[in-house]
Structures are given as C-alpha cells and as structure tokens.
Design a protein around this motif. Structure first.
Motif, PDB file in Angstrom:
ATOM      1  N   PHE A 119       0.875  -1.313  -0.010  1.00  0.00           N
ATOM      2  CA  PHE A 119       0.065  -0.042   0.166  1.00  0.00           C
ATOM      3  C   PHE A 119       0.906   1.252  -0.111  1.00  0.00           C
ATOM      4  N   GLY A 120       2.271   1.307   0.229  1.00  0.00           N
ATOM      5  CA  GLY A 120       2.803   2.700   0.150  1.00  0.00           C
ATOM      6  C   GLY A 120       3.059   3.012   1.964  1.00  0.00           C
ATOM      7  N   ARG A 121       4.032   3.655   2.097  1.00  0.00           N
ATOM      8  CA  ARG A 121       4.525   3.875   3.360  1.00  0.00           C
ATOM      9  C   ARG A 121       3.487   4.689   4.196  1.00  0.00           C
ATOM     10  N   TRP A 122       2.693   5.515   3.521  1.00  0.00           N
ATOM     11  CA  TRP A 122       1.643   6.506   4.292  1.00  0.00           C
ATOM     12  C   TRP A 122       0.302   5.841   4.402  1.00  0.00           C
ATOM     13  N   ALA A 123      -0.249   4.932   3.509  1.00  0.00           N
ATOM     14  CA  ALA A 123      -1.437   4.235   3.854  1.00  0.00           C
ATOM     15  C   ALA A 123      -1.060   3.286   4.770  1.00  0.00           C
ATOM     16  N   ALA A 124      -0.028   2.601   4.613  1.00  0.00           N
ATOM     17  CA  ALA A 124       0.406   1.536   5.621  1.00  0.00           C
ATOM     18  C   ALA A 124       0.371   2.072   7.198  1.00  0.00           C
ATOM     19  N   ALA A 125       0.683   3.374   7.215  1.00  0.00           N
ATOM     20  CA  ALA A 125       1.062   3.946   8.745  1.00  0.00           C
ATOM     21  C   ALA A 125      -0.645   4.339   9.024  1.00  0.00           C
ATOM     22  N   MET A 142      -5.460   9.664  29.777  1.00  0.00           N
ATOM     23  CA  MET A 142      -4.281   9.901  28.956  1.00  0.00           C
ATOM     24  C   MET A 142      -3.629   8.450  28.489  1.00  0.00           C
ATOM     25  N   ASP A 143      -3.915   7.482  29.220  1.00  0.00           N
ATOM     26  CA  ASP A 143      -3.510   6.034  28.832  1.00  0.00           C
ATOM     27  C   ASP A 143      -3.881   5.734  27.595  1.00  0.00           C
ATOM     28  N   SER A 144      -5.388   6.027  27.446  1.00  0.00           N
ATOM     29  CA  SER A 144      -5.729   5.422  26.005  1.00  0.00           C
ATOM     30  C   SER A 144      -5.419   6.381  24.991  1.00  0.00           C
ATOM     31  N   VAL A 145      -5.349   7.675  25.230  1.00  0.00           N
ATOM     32  CA  VAL A 145      -4.737   8.468  24.039  1.00  0.00           C
ATOM     33  C   VAL A 145      -3.244   8.069  23.640  1.00  0.00           C
ATOM     34  N   LEU A 146      -2.307   7.766  24.717  1.00  0.00           N
ATOM     35  CA  LEU A 146      -0.917   7.383  24.473  1.00  0.00           C
ATOM     36  C   LEU A 146      -1.095   5.946  23.828  1.00  0.00           C
ATOM     37  N   ASP A 147      -2.051   5.236  24.153  1.00  0.00           N
ATOM     38  CA  ASP A 147      -2.163   3.748  23.227  1.00  0.00           C
ATOM     39  C   ASP A 147      -2.415   4.068  21.875  1.00  0.00           C
ATOM     40  N   VAL A 148      -2.908   5.149  21.500  1.00  0.00           N
ATOM     41  CA  VAL A 148      -3.168   5.500  19.932  1.00  0.00           C
ATOM     42  C   VAL A 148      -2.017   6.467  19.674  1.00  0.00           C
ATOM     43  N   ALA A 149      -1.664   7.206  20.541  1.00  0.00           N
ATOM     44  CA  ALA A 149      -0.504   8.243  19.992  1.00  0.00           C
ATOM     45  C   ALA A 149       0.851   7.627  19.686  1.00  0.00           C
ATOM     46  N   ALA A 150       1.096   6.566  20.595  1.00  0.00           N
ATOM     47  CA  ALA A 150       2.481   5.697  20.246  1.00  0.00           C
ATOM     48  C   ALA A 150       2.639   5.344  18.963  1.00  0.00           C
ATOM     49  N   PRO A 151       1.721   4.529  18.535  1.00  0.00           N
ATOM     50  CA  PRO A 151       1.964   3.853  17.215  1.00  0.00           C
ATOM     51  C   PRO A 151       1.901   4.911  16.167  1.00  0.00           C
ATOM     52  N   LEU A 152       1.079   6.000  16.160  1.00  0.00           N
ATOM     53  CA  LEU A 152       1.034   7.092  15.376  1.00  0.00           C
ATOM     54  C   LEU A 152       2.506   7.783  15.242  1.00  0.00           C
ATOM     55  N   ALA A 153       2.979   8.056  16.351  1.00  0.00           N
ATOM     56  CA  ALA A 153       4.350   8.775  16.487  1.00  0.00           C
ATOM     57  C   ALA A 153       5.386   7.714  15.562  1.00  0.00           C
ATOM     58  N   GLY A 154       5.234   6.330  16.098  1.00  0.00           N
ATOM     59  CA  GLY A 154       6.273   5.557  15.517  1.00  0.00           C
ATOM     60  C   GLY A 154       6.109   5.467  13.766  1.00  0.00           C
ATOM     61  N   ALA A 202       8.031   6.650   8.469  1.00  0.00           N
ATOM     62  CA  ALA A 202       7.560   7.183   7.012  1.00  0.00           C
ATOM     63  C   ALA A 202       8.371   8.418   6.699  1.00  0.00           C
ATOM     64  N   LEU A 203       8.400   9.380   7.675  1.00  0.00           N
ATOM     65  CA  LEU A 203       9.420  10.364   7.329  1.00  0.00           C
ATOM     66  C   LEU A 203      10.628  10.041   7.008  1.00  0.00           C
ATOM     67  N   ALA A 204      11.209   9.467   8.031  1.00  0.00           N
ATOM     68  CA  ALA A 204      12.647   8.966   7.867  1.00  0.00           C
ATOM     69  C   ALA A 204      13.026   8.319   6.680  1.00  0.00           C
ATOM     70  N   ALA A 205      11.823   7.372   5.942  1.00  0.00           N
ATOM     71  CA  ALA A 205      12.189   6.506   4.909  1.00  0.00           C
ATOM     72  C   ALA A 205      12.196   7.594   3.665  1.00  0.00           C
ATOM     73  N   ARG A 206      11.283   8.768   3.700  1.00  0.00           N
ATOM     74  CA  ARG A 206      11.258   9.653   2.784  1.00  0.00           C
ATOM     75  C   ARG A 206      12.580  10.386   2.504  1.00  0.00           C
ATOM     76  N   ASN A 207      13.558  10.405   3.541  1.00  0.00           N
ATOM     77  CA  ASN A 207      14.979  10.955   3.562  1.00  0.00           C
ATOM     78  C   ASN A 207      15.891   9.967   3.152  1.00  0.00           C
ATOM     79  N   TRP A 208      15.795   8.654   3.412  1.00  0.00           N
ATOM     80  CA  TRP A 208      17.073   7.805   3.278  1.00  0.00           C
ATOM     81  C   TRP A 208      16.677   6.972   2.195  1.00  0.00           C
ATOM     82  N   LEU A 209      15.362   6.680   1.412  1.00  0.00           N
ATOM     83  CA  LEU A 209      15.309   5.892   0.389  1.00  0.00           C
ATOM     84  C   LEU A 209      15.864   6.358  -0.780  1.00  0.00           C
TER      85      LEU A 209
END
Length: 101
Positions: free
Chosen positions: A26-32, A69-81, A86-93
């Motif tokens: 699907f590509g890096r952004w859709a997969a994210a 806050m625990d629920s928000v971080l349960d979603v925010a952690a994978p979002l951040a990762g 995806a941003l790192a791949a944009r620069n190193w690909l």
C-alpha cells in the motif's frame, strides 16, 4: 502529567511492524494510516465494552467516553512511530537509490 508504560512501547513497536508488513502493498503513508487505525479501533472497542457493549450504547459512545491519558497514548505511540518511520524513509530511500513515488 503522563507516564509511559510498557503497553505504549509495545504499541509503538507493533504499529511499526504492521506498517512494515503493509508497506510493500500500500505504500508507507497508507500503511501507517492502516496501522494506526487498528489501534484506534481497538481503543474504541474497549471503551464501548466499558459502557456495556456495542448493542447497549449509541454508535459514538467509544469515541466520546472513557478516554484518559493512557488511552490517548495507546493510540499516539503507534501514530508517532509510524509517522517517524514514514518521514525517515522519505529521506533515506533516495540515498539507497530508490526513487520517490
């Protein structure tokens, strides 16, 4: 204020893993986005269960109630990762000879 626990780090790692598995298809952004949607759906389902189950509450119940806050971080952690990957791949690909698409 807030405290990271092991579930947040696990969600971070699992989110990146899901993104890496879906990336070639699907590509890096859709997969994210799909990876983060898994965790968002999981949290919403847990909140609906706290309210008595999906049939006992209105459709928006999981989106509105029982968030902390625990629920928000349960979603925010994978979002951040996933966003960081995806941003790192944009620069190193391009450095390894892969054209941006």
């Amino acid at each position: 204020m807030f405290e990271l626990n092991t579930t947040h780090l696990e969600h971070f790692a699992i989110g990146i893993g899901i993104q890496l598995l879906l990336w070639p298809v699907f590509g890096r952004w859709a997969a994210a986005g799909m990876s983060v949607a898994v965790f968002l759906g999981r949290e919403i389902a847990q909140h609906e269960a706290k309210g008595g189950g999906g049939n006992a509450v209105p459709w928006y119940y999981g989106l509105v109630y029982h968030w902390n806050m625990d629920s928000v971080l349960d979603v925010a952690a994978p979002l951040a990762g996933c966003v960081l990957l995806a941003l790192a791949a944009r620069n190193w690909l391009p450095l390894i000879g892969v054209k941006r698409g």
